[in-house]
Design a protein around this motif. Structure first.
Motif, PDB file in Angstrom:
ATOM      1  N   ALA A 110     -29.054 -13.404   4.775  1.00  0.00           N
ATOM      2  CA  ALA A 110     -28.023 -14.312   5.284  1.00  0.00           C
ATOM      3  C   ALA A 110     -28.518 -15.742   5.409  1.00  0.00           C
ATOM      4  CB  ALA A 110     -27.521 -13.817   6.638  1.00  0.00           C
ATOM      5  N   THR A 111     -29.778 -16.012   5.147  1.00  0.00           N
ATOM      6  CA  THR A 111     -30.333 -17.322   5.490  1.00  0.00           C
ATOM      7  C   THR A 111     -29.731 -18.458   4.671  1.00  0.00           C
ATOM      8  OG1 THR A 111     -32.173 -16.767   4.029  1.00  0.00           O
ATOM      9  CG2 THR A 111     -32.510 -16.466   6.382  1.00  0.00           C
ATOM     10  N   LEU A 112     -29.701 -18.329   3.345  1.00  0.00           N
ATOM     11  CA  LEU A 112     -29.134 -19.405   2.539  1.00  0.00           C
ATOM     12  C   LEU A 112     -27.642 -19.539   2.815  1.00  0.00           C
ATOM     13  CD1 LEU A 112     -29.352 -21.593   0.434  1.00  0.00           C
ATOM     14  CD2 LEU A 112     -29.010 -19.856  -1.335  1.00  0.00           C
ATOM     15  N   GLN A 113     -26.945 -18.432   2.920  1.00  0.00           N
ATOM     16  CA  GLN A 113     -25.518 -18.488   3.253  1.00  0.00           C
ATOM     17  C   GLN A 113     -25.304 -19.175   4.590  1.00  0.00           C
ATOM     18  OE1 GLN A 113     -24.711 -14.252   2.869  1.00  0.00           O
ATOM     19  NE2 GLN A 113     -23.456 -14.614   1.059  1.00  0.00           N
ATOM     20  N   GLN A 114     -26.157 -18.899   5.556  1.00  0.00           N
ATOM     21  CA  GLN A 114     -25.999 -19.526   6.863  1.00  0.00           C
ATOM     22  C   GLN A 114     -26.239 -21.028   6.775  1.00  0.00           C
ATOM     23  OE1 GLN A 114     -28.292 -17.689   9.949  1.00  0.00           O
ATOM     24  NE2 GLN A 114     -27.474 -19.011  11.560  1.00  0.00           N
ATOM     25  N   ALA A 115     -27.252 -21.440   5.986  1.00  0.00           N
ATOM     26  CA  ALA A 115     -27.516 -22.869   5.834  1.00  0.00           C
ATOM     27  C   ALA A 115     -26.344 -23.574   5.160  1.00  0.00           C
ATOM     28  CB  ALA A 115     -28.796 -23.074   5.018  1.00  0.00           C
ATOM     29  N   LEU A 116     -25.778 -22.958   4.129  1.00  0.00           N
ATOM     30  CA  LEU A 116     -24.637 -23.572   3.460  1.00  0.00           C
ATOM     31  C   LEU A 116     -23.420 -23.615   4.378  1.00  0.00           C
ATOM     32  CD1 LEU A 116     -24.928 -22.014  -0.120  1.00  0.00           C
ATOM     33  CD2 LEU A 116     -25.516 -24.327   0.587  1.00  0.00           C
ATOM     34  N   THR A 117     -23.223 -22.556   5.149  1.00  0.00           N
ATOM     35  CA  THR A 117     -22.081 -22.514   6.059  1.00  0.00           C
ATOM     36  C   THR A 117     -22.168 -23.631   7.099  1.00  0.00           C
ATOM     37  OG1 THR A 117     -21.868 -20.121   5.795  1.00  0.00           O
ATOM     38  CG2 THR A 117     -20.842 -21.095   7.730  1.00  0.00           C
ATOM     39  N   ARG A 118     -23.373 -23.903   7.589  1.00  0.00           N
ATOM     40  CA  ARG A 118     -23.525 -24.887   8.655  1.00  0.00           C
ATOM     41  C   ARG A 118     -23.544 -26.324   8.145  1.00  0.00           C
ATOM     42  NH1 ARG A 118     -27.501 -22.671  13.447  1.00  0.00           N
ATOM     43  NH2 ARG A 118     -26.592 -20.595  13.639  1.00  0.00           N
ATOM     44  N   PHE A 119     -24.139 -26.544   6.996  1.00  0.00           N
ATOM     45  CA  PHE A 119     -24.432 -27.927   6.589  1.00  0.00           C
ATOM     46  C   PHE A 119     -23.714 -28.383   5.333  1.00  0.00           C
ATOM     47  CE2 PHE A 119     -28.421 -26.284   8.615  1.00  0.00           C
ATOM     48  CZ  PHE A 119     -28.269 -26.955   9.818  1.00  0.00           C
ATOM     49  N   LEU A 120     -23.048 -27.509   4.617  1.00  0.00           N
ATOM     50  CA  LEU A 120     -22.401 -27.911   3.371  1.00  0.00           C
ATOM     51  C   LEU A 120     -21.149 -28.728   3.654  1.00  0.00           C
ATOM     52  CD1 LEU A 120     -22.194 -27.710   0.256  1.00  0.00           C
ATOM     53  CD2 LEU A 120     -20.807 -25.653   0.603  1.00  0.00           C
ATOM     54  N   ASP A 121     -21.041 -29.869   3.006  1.00  0.00           N
ATOM     55  CA  ASP A 121     -19.851 -30.700   3.067  1.00  0.00           C
ATOM     56  C   ASP A 121     -19.266 -30.779   1.661  1.00  0.00           C
ATOM     57  OD1 ASP A 121     -17.832 -32.454   3.533  1.00  0.00           O
ATOM     58  OD2 ASP A 121     -19.125 -34.187   3.968  1.00  0.00           O
ATOM     59  N   PRO A 122     -18.190 -30.020   1.376  1.00  0.00           N
ATOM     60  CA  PRO A 122     -17.652 -29.995   0.003  1.00  0.00           C
ATOM     61  C   PRO A 122     -17.158 -31.350  -0.489  1.00  0.00           C
ATOM     62  CG  PRO A 122     -16.763 -28.185   1.341  1.00  0.00           C
ATOM     63  CD  PRO A 122     -17.459 -29.138   2.275  1.00  0.00           C
ATOM     64  N   LEU A 155     -37.434 -19.736   6.611  1.00  0.00           N
ATOM     65  CA  LEU A 155     -37.945 -19.152   7.853  1.00  0.00           C
ATOM     66  C   LEU A 155     -36.933 -19.229   8.984  1.00  0.00           C
ATOM     67  CD1 LEU A 155     -41.570 -20.644   7.745  1.00  0.00           C
ATOM     68  CD2 LEU A 155     -40.762 -18.438   6.871  1.00  0.00           C
ATOM     69  N   THR A 156     -36.298 -20.392   9.150  1.00  0.00           N
ATOM     70  CA  THR A 156     -35.396 -20.601  10.284  1.00  0.00           C
ATOM     71  C   THR A 156     -34.263 -21.530   9.881  1.00  0.00           C
ATOM     72  OG1 THR A 156     -37.251 -20.413  11.822  1.00  0.00           O
ATOM     73  CG2 THR A 156     -35.228 -21.355  12.691  1.00  0.00           C
ATOM     74  N   VAL A 157     -33.069 -21.219  10.371  1.00  0.00           N
ATOM     75  CA  VAL A 157     -31.911 -22.105  10.249  1.00  0.00           C
ATOM     76  C   VAL A 157     -31.296 -22.244  11.633  1.00  0.00           C
ATOM     77  CG1 VAL A 157     -29.650 -22.469   9.201  1.00  0.00           C
ATOM     78  CG2 VAL A 157     -31.459 -21.362   7.878  1.00  0.00           C
ATOM     79  N   ASP A 158     -31.228 -23.476  12.134  1.00  0.00           N
ATOM     80  CA  ASP A 158     -30.551 -23.690  13.410  1.00  0.00           C
ATOM     81  C   ASP A 158     -29.452 -24.727  13.222  1.00  0.00           C
ATOM     82  OD1 ASP A 158     -31.752 -26.227  13.474  1.00  0.00           O
ATOM     83  OD2 ASP A 158     -33.434 -25.526  14.700  1.00  0.00           O
ATOM     84  N   VAL A 190     -29.500 -29.002   1.931  1.00  0.00           N
ATOM     85  CA  VAL A 190     -28.393 -28.720   1.012  1.00  0.00           C
ATOM     86  C   VAL A 190     -28.417 -29.686  -0.155  1.00  0.00           C
ATOM     87  CG1 VAL A 190     -25.882 -28.662   0.785  1.00  0.00           C
ATOM     88  CG2 VAL A 190     -26.967 -27.682   2.809  1.00  0.00           C
ATOM     89  N   ARG A 191     -28.706 -30.964   0.102  1.00  0.00           N
ATOM     90  CA  ARG A 191     -28.759 -31.939  -0.985  1.00  0.00           C
ATOM     91  C   ARG A 191     -29.819 -31.566  -2.012  1.00  0.00           C
ATOM     92  NH1 ARG A 191     -31.422 -36.085  -3.108  1.00  0.00           N
ATOM     93  NH2 ARG A 191     -33.206 -35.695  -1.736  1.00  0.00           N
ATOM     94  N   ARG A 192     -31.002 -31.184  -1.522  1.00  0.00           N
ATOM     95  CA  ARG A 192     -32.076 -30.809  -2.444  1.00  0.00           C
ATOM     96  C   ARG A 192     -31.726 -29.539  -3.208  1.00  0.00           C
ATOM     97  NH1 ARG A 192     -38.056 -32.069   0.178  1.00  0.00           N
ATOM     98  NH2 ARG A 192     -37.526 -34.054   1.175  1.00  0.00           N
TER      99      ARG A 192
END
Length: 383
Positions: free
Chosen positions: A5-17, A259-262, A290-292
């Motif tokens: 779930a880590t990458l999905q969680q990062a995209l969910t929190r920080f992605l701006d379409p 390792l961690t997504v907050d 997300v940009r990288r």
């Protein structure tokens, strides 16, 4: 936090379409839907302990770190079946970082020229009568990132150490670096810069709009030392094949490295090659992560893996037979393990740890509230 779930969680929190092109929006939609109820799936039941659980389908997007595992294994097995009993070389052609901006503006053009220039360089050295005087072969895999997700465009190439001459003989390379690296670098640089100048003249770099930027950039590139790495891998050719296989259908970051997504940042693990390859944590702002990551989304239709010379798809089977005949080795028999790996997958019960899960029903895909529908590739399971 689960690994998957880590990458999905990062995209969910920080992605701006907003501001993303349509292709990147679609890729992100696939990654967010992967292995969720959005994709649909199967209901599995264990025939031993009667445990029941859902199994959601993957998105099958080539940028997804959760998918393509079986495809990677199968690709590696196919390449292993074609390995010749000769010395192999691992050759890396790297683009200078000053071209990173052009790569983002014209990825199809720059990547195409990178493949062409790398193969032209090896082909010309192989055809040189003073060297091997024959046709070489090459498998090239495009790699666009560094350990910290920065843009680092280069080709990893697996090259059999020799050439097939016009009279059907095998001419073996005997050095531990194939060809002089400095000479390879100069030829690669010259061909790439010349090709860039031609496409710029033809108007194919129309997004580079700064006055005089093309001429200034190309003139600077010709005064810069380009990096080409070449080393034999006689003792670990299978390991290099597996290394290349990992990058044929995956990109940039695996869930195991996150390792961690907050709420504010992402911490990932990277290997510091300047400090004896030690593993270290890297802290990135969420939006910067997300940009990288999105820097490495390849254009639709761009082939990341290409075969050249006597390993090209149109002539590989015939040429390998010729080379094995010249080397006086027996043609390998079909591998039963490869056929088994292409069979339908089995599912292990998490309760009793037996491969005894069987499908008892289907789960229909649930369309997300916004965005394009998922790239559903698993219709063969539906009844």
């Amino acid at each position: 936090m689960t690994k998957t779930a880590t990458l999905q969680q990062a995209l969910t929190r920080f992605l701006d379409p907003a501001g993303l092109d349509r292709h990147r929006q679609r890729v992100c939609t696939h990654l967010l839907a992967c292995r969720t109820e959005v994709m649909g799936g199967m209901v599995l039941q264990c025939s031993d302990c009667a445990h029941v659980q859902p199994h959601y389908f993957g998105c099958r997007d080539r940028h997804c770190p959760q998918c393509q595992g079986r495809a990677i294994e199968q690709w590696a097995e196919r390449q292993q079946a074609n390995i010749l009993p000769v010395r192999y070389y691992h050759v890396v052609f790297t683009l200078p970082h000053s071209l990173n901006g052009w790569v983002q503006l014209h990825p199809e053009v720059i990547h195409r020229l990178l493949f062409q220039s790398a193969w032209h360089t090896l082909r010309m050295f192989g055809r040189d009568p003073k060297r091997l005087d024959g046709q070489m072969g090459m498998i090239a895999v495009l790699h666009t990132w560094g350990q910290n997700l920065s843009q680092h465009v280069h080709l990893h190439c697996l090259v059999p150490g020799g050439a097939l001459s016009d009279d059907g003989n095998w001419r073996e390379a005997r050095s531990n670096y194939l060809f002089p690296v400095r000479a390879l670098s100069r030829h690669f640089r010259g061909h790439m810069v010349s090709a860039l100048r031609k496409v710029a003249t033809a108007g194919d770099l129309h997004r580079v709009t700064w006055p005089g930027d093309v001429d200034e950039q190309l003139n600077t590139l010709m005064t810069t030392e380009w990096v080409v790495y070449s080393k034999d891998c006689l003792e670990h050719t299978p390991a290099v094949v597996r290394y290349l296989a990992r990058y044929t259908r995956q990109i940039a970051i695996s869930n195991a490295r996150i390792l961690t997504v907050d709420d504010h940042q992402v911490i990932l693990r990277y290997k510091d090659y300047r400090d004896r390859e030690r593993h270290k944590p890297l802290i990135l702002d969420g939006k910067e992560f997300v940009r990288r990551f999105l820097l490495h989304v390849l254009p639709k239709g761009l082939m990341r893996v290409r075969h050249y010379g006597f390993l090209a798809n149109r002539c590989r089977r015939q040429r390998l037979v010729q080379i094995r005949r010249a080397l006086a080795v027996v043609e390998p028999a079909p591998d039963a393990d490869m056929a088994a790996s292409e069979a339908e997958p089995t599912y292990t019960c998490p309760h009793c740890r037996q491969p005894s899960l069987q499908m008892i029903g289907i789960l229909s895909p649930q369309r997300p509230s916004c965005g394009p529908p998922p790239n559903h590739q698993e219709q063969r399971y539906r009844t």
